[in-house]
Each structure stands twice: as structure tokens, then as C-alpha cells.
Write a protein that holds these residues in place. Structure first.
Motif, PDB file in Angstrom:
ATOM      1  N   ASP A 251       0.854  -1.184   0.000  1.00  0.00           N
ATOM      2  CA  ASP A 251       0.000   0.000   0.000  1.00  0.00           C
ATOM      3  C   ASP A 251       0.893   1.237   0.000  1.00  0.00           C
ATOM      4  O   ASP A 251       1.194   1.827   1.037  1.00  0.00           O
ATOM      5  CB  ASP A 251      -0.917  -0.013   1.220  1.00  0.00           C
ATOM      6  CG  ASP A 251      -2.088   0.950   1.062  1.00  0.00           C
ATOM      7  OD1 ASP A 251      -1.907   1.977   0.374  1.00  0.00           O
ATOM      8  OD2 ASP A 251      -3.169   0.677   1.612  1.00  0.00           O
ATOM      9  N   VAL A 252       1.301   1.640  -1.188  1.00  0.00           N
ATOM     10  CA  VAL A 252       2.261   2.743  -1.309  1.00  0.00           C
ATOM     11  C   VAL A 252       1.626   4.068  -0.900  1.00  0.00           C
ATOM     12  O   VAL A 252       2.296   4.941  -0.352  1.00  0.00           O
ATOM     13  CB  VAL A 252       2.801   2.826  -2.751  1.00  0.00           C
ATOM     14  CG1 VAL A 252       3.791   3.966  -2.901  1.00  0.00           C
ATOM     15  CG2 VAL A 252       3.490   1.508  -3.128  1.00  0.00           C
ATOM     16  N   CYS A 253       0.330   4.229  -1.120  1.00  0.00           N
ATOM     17  CA  CYS A 253      -0.338   5.461  -0.704  1.00  0.00           C
ATOM     18  C   CYS A 253      -0.303   5.626   0.811  1.00  0.00           C
ATOM     19  O   CYS A 253      -0.032   6.721   1.319  1.00  0.00           O
ATOM     20  CB  CYS A 253      -1.781   5.475  -1.197  1.00  0.00           C
ATOM     21  SG  CYS A 253      -1.953   5.785  -2.969  1.00  0.00           S
TER      22      CYS A 253
ATOM     23  N   LYS B 189      -7.385  11.861   0.159  1.00  0.00           N
ATOM     24  CA  LYS B 189      -8.568  11.654  -0.671  1.00  0.00           C
ATOM     25  C   LYS B 189      -8.527  10.276  -1.330  1.00  0.00           C
ATOM     26  O   LYS B 189      -9.545   9.567  -1.367  1.00  0.00           O
ATOM     27  CB  LYS B 189      -8.668  12.745  -1.736  1.00  0.00           C
ATOM     28  CG  LYS B 189      -9.948  12.696  -2.550  1.00  0.00           C
ATOM     29  CD  LYS B 189      -9.946  13.718  -3.677  1.00  0.00           C
ATOM     30  CE  LYS B 189      -9.986  15.126  -3.165  1.00  0.00           C
ATOM     31  NZ  LYS B 189     -10.170  16.111  -4.288  1.00  0.00           N
ATOM     32  N   ILE B 190      -7.362   9.897  -1.877  1.00  0.00           N
ATOM     33  CA  ILE B 190      -7.227   8.572  -2.509  1.00  0.00           C
ATOM     34  C   ILE B 190      -7.600   7.480  -1.515  1.00  0.00           C
ATOM     35  O   ILE B 190      -8.384   6.565  -1.820  1.00  0.00           O
ATOM     36  CB  ILE B 190      -5.789   8.341  -3.007  1.00  0.00           C
ATOM     37  CG1 ILE B 190      -5.448   9.278  -4.153  1.00  0.00           C
ATOM     38  CG2 ILE B 190      -5.607   6.886  -3.466  1.00  0.00           C
ATOM     39  CD1 ILE B 190      -3.969   9.280  -4.520  1.00  0.00           C
ATOM     40  N   ILE B 191      -7.048   7.566  -0.324  1.00  0.00           N
ATOM     41  CA  ILE B 191      -7.271   6.521   0.679  1.00  0.00           C
ATOM     42  C   ILE B 191      -8.729   6.477   1.126  1.00  0.00           C
ATOM     43  O   ILE B 191      -9.297   5.408   1.357  1.00  0.00           O
ATOM     44  CB  ILE B 191      -6.313   6.729   1.871  1.00  0.00           C
ATOM     45  CG1 ILE B 191      -4.873   6.458   1.407  1.00  0.00           C
ATOM     46  CG2 ILE B 191      -6.679   5.825   3.049  1.00  0.00           C
ATOM     47  CD1 ILE B 191      -3.815   6.892   2.395  1.00  0.00           C
ATOM     48  N   SER B 192      -9.367   7.640   1.192  1.00  0.00           N
ATOM     49  CA  SER B 192     -10.772   7.675   1.608  1.00  0.00           C
ATOM     50  C   SER B 192     -11.701   7.114   0.533  1.00  0.00           C
ATOM     51  O   SER B 192     -12.801   6.639   0.849  1.00  0.00           O
ATOM     52  CB  SER B 192     -11.180   9.113   1.948  1.00  0.00           C
ATOM     53  OG  SER B 192     -11.266   9.915   0.775  1.00  0.00           O
ATOM     54  N   LEU B 193     -11.259   7.170  -0.735  1.00  0.00           N
ATOM     55  CA  LEU B 193     -12.125   6.749  -1.844  1.00  0.00           C
ATOM     56  C   LEU B 193     -11.852   5.332  -2.336  1.00  0.00           C
ATOM     57  O   LEU B 193     -12.578   4.832  -3.197  1.00  0.00           O
ATOM     58  CB  LEU B 193     -11.956   7.719  -3.021  1.00  0.00           C
ATOM     59  CG  LEU B 193     -12.444   9.152  -2.798  1.00  0.00           C
ATOM     60  CD1 LEU B 193     -12.061  10.028  -3.988  1.00  0.00           C
ATOM     61  CD2 LEU B 193     -13.955   9.185  -2.581  1.00  0.00           C
ATOM     62  N   THR B 194     -10.814   4.693  -1.830  1.00  0.00           N
ATOM     63  CA  THR B 194     -10.430   3.358  -2.319  1.00  0.00           C
ATOM     64  C   THR B 194     -10.431   2.349  -1.176  1.00  0.00           C
ATOM     65  O   THR B 194     -10.289   2.701  -0.015  1.00  0.00           O
ATOM     66  CB  THR B 194      -9.034   3.384  -2.964  1.00  0.00           C
ATOM     67  OG1 THR B 194      -8.087   3.874  -2.002  1.00  0.00           O
ATOM     68  CG2 THR B 194      -9.018   4.289  -4.174  1.00  0.00           C
ATOM     69  N   LYS B 195     -10.554   1.075  -1.572  1.00  0.00           N
ATOM     70  CA  LYS B 195     -10.634   0.021  -0.562  1.00  0.00           C
ATOM     71  C   LYS B 195      -9.648  -1.112  -0.787  1.00  0.00           C
ATOM     72  O   LYS B 195      -9.566  -2.027   0.034  1.00  0.00           O
ATOM     73  CB  LYS B 195     -12.055  -0.555  -0.526  1.00  0.00           C
ATOM     74  CG  LYS B 195     -13.106   0.446  -0.080  1.00  0.00           C
ATOM     75  CD  LYS B 195     -14.487  -0.187  -0.033  1.00  0.00           C
ATOM     76  CE  LYS B 195     -15.532   0.813   0.445  1.00  0.00           C
ATOM     77  NZ  LYS B 195     -16.900   0.207   0.479  1.00  0.00           N
ATOM     78  N   ASN B 196      -8.919  -1.107  -1.901  1.00  0.00           N
ATOM     79  CA  ASN B 196      -8.015  -2.228  -2.159  1.00  0.00           C
ATOM     80  C   ASN B 196      -6.652  -1.749  -2.618  1.00  0.00           C
ATOM     81  O   ASN B 196      -6.481  -0.613  -3.060  1.00  0.00           O
ATOM     82  CB  ASN B 196      -8.622  -3.192  -3.192  1.00  0.00           C
ATOM     83  CG  ASN B 196      -8.918  -2.503  -4.516  1.00  0.00           C
ATOM     84  OD1 ASN B 196      -8.000  -2.096  -5.215  1.00  0.00           O
ATOM     85  ND2 ASN B 196     -10.201  -2.371  -4.857  1.00  0.00           N
TER      86      ASN B 196
END
Length: 237
Positions: A77-79, A148-155
Motif C-alpha cells: 500500500d504505497v499510498c 482523498k485517494i485513501i478515503s475513496l479506495t478500498k483495495n
């Protein structure tokens, strides 16, 4: 606003194992990336971000000898790894630097930082659309964009590559793109180190240019010239 430079590096490359510390004419790949990163203007701190896996222990040892900051976090999980770096070192934005680019241009990144500092956006990039070759692409990413990326993604598929989700969903983010201003088409070149053939090319280019050239205004043109020369040599074989 604190600006960081995060160098993402790991030993678990499938196509070229342990490439992070592979030698290119007397200096490791990661070492060359660090050297150029130090030339970027407008960066407050450099962090090498690797994983907590035991296989990345050699990176820890190498970076400790380079006297710059090391961070160890999530491998896949690089983000999340990047956001953890931003939170720990109070970065409001950061330069994304891949550890497989031994010839990237610090002057390009200095310009992108300047553009980002003048604009309240998520990303300033030169690869949307791509007009620079792989190895010269660069991005300045805000911490808010990561959140924002982390809040909008699940995998992990959406977060294994830091800006993949942004470019796949551009309407959700504010993006400024900087295009290559030269007259020649160069996006068909490649200057990353991803496999053994790339390594051979990189050693050849490194043998033609010394470190001082990186400080010169014509550095980008020189590397492009050498990359084209290499491609011509290949087509003649």
C-alpha cells in the motif's frame, strides 16, 4: 508549507532482483537517485521510503550510511506508506521519486515544485498526458490528495501505484500538467531501470556523463541525446 522528497525503493523487484543496490559504474542505482534528489531546489527534507520486510534491510543499511532519513512502512500500500511519511515529517506536499530512475532531471522537478507552490492543486505532473519519457516523469503531490485517494479506495490495486487512482479519476482531483517544450518527440525513449537490458543501457549512459553534468543547464538535452544514440545503436545491430 513543508515540501518533502520521497524516494520509493525496495529490493523485491521481480524482473531485476535487488536492483535498488545494483551498481551502475561505481555508484548504486539508489545512490544515483539520492545524488540527483539532493540537487532539487525547494525541498525541505529527503526521505527514502521502503518496506518493513526483512528483504529491505540492505536498503536500511545503505541509507543510514548516506546520512539521510529512512522510513519503513507498508510494502504494497504505497499510498498509505507515503501518507505515513507525510504525517511523521509534517510534509504538506512531496515530490514522488521512483528509485529506478538514475538519470531524472532535478531542474524539471524544481520547476514543478514552483508551479505547485503558486497553485492550490492536488498534483502538478508532466505525465498527464505523458510527453516526457519514462525516467523523466515527475509529480508533486499534496498530502490532501493522498488522504482523498485513501478515503475513496478500498483495495491495494488502487494504491500500489501512488497516482494511478488520480489519473484514472481526473475529475475528482485538481491537476496541472507541464508539457515537454522541446521540438523533438522524446516520449518513445526510456530511462528507467526495470530489467537487465535497461541496466546495460544505464551503465553505457553513465559511462558517457559524469556527476558534474547533472548540475548543468543542458543536462536534460545530454541525457536525451545519449538515449537516442543508444536506441540507434540497437537498431543497427
Amino acid at each position: 508549507m513543508k515540501v518533502g522528497a520521497i524516494i520509493f525503493s525496495r529490493m523485491s523487484s521481480r524482473r531485476l532482483p535487488s536492483k535498488a543496490l545494483i551498481e551502475i559504474n561505481g555508484r548504486s542505482l539508489l545512490g544515483r537517485v539520492i545524488d540527483i534528489t539532493k540537487l532539487i531546489e525547494g525541498v525541505d527534507e529527503i526521505v527514502v521510503a521502503t518496506s518493513t520486510k526483512s528483504e529491505d534491510e540492505p536498503i536500511k543499511k545503505f541509507v543510514n550510511n548516506e546520512e539521510i532519513t529512512l522510513f519503513r512502512g507498508n510494502l504494497n500500500d504505497v499510498c498509505v506508506r507515503a501518507l505515513d511519511v507525510c504525517n511523521k515529517y509534517n510534509f504538506d506536499k512531496f515530490v514522488r521519486i521512483c528509485g529506478d530512475r538514475p538519470f531524472f532531471c532535478h531542474k524539471i522537478i524544481t520547476h514543478l515544485i514552483s508551479v505547485h507552490n503558486r497553485n492550490d492543486v492536488d498534483v502538478v505532473t508532466n505525465m498527464f498526458p505523458r510527453t516526457y519519457p519514462p525516467g523523466f516523469t515527475a509529480e508533486i503531490v499534496s498530502k490532501k490528495a493522498l488522504e482523498k485517494i485513501i478515503s475513496l479506495t478500498k483495495n491495494y490495486d488502487d494504491r500500489e501505484h501512488l497516482t494511478k487512482y488520480i489519473y484514472n479519476n481526473p475529475s475528482k482531483f485538481s491537476i496541472i500538467n507541464i508539457k515537454y517544450e522541446g521540438s523533438d518527440k522524446i516520449d518513445n525513449l526510456s530511462l528507467t531501470v526495470d530489467n537487465n537490458e535497461d541496466l546495460i543501457r544505464s551503465k553505457w549512459i553513465a559511462s558517457k556523463i559524469d556527476f558534474d553534468n547533472k548540475k548543468h543547464d543542458n543536462y536534460l538535452d545530454k541525457i536525451i541525446e545519449l538515449a537516442k544514440e543508444w536506441n540507434n545503436k540497437k537498431t543497427q545491430i
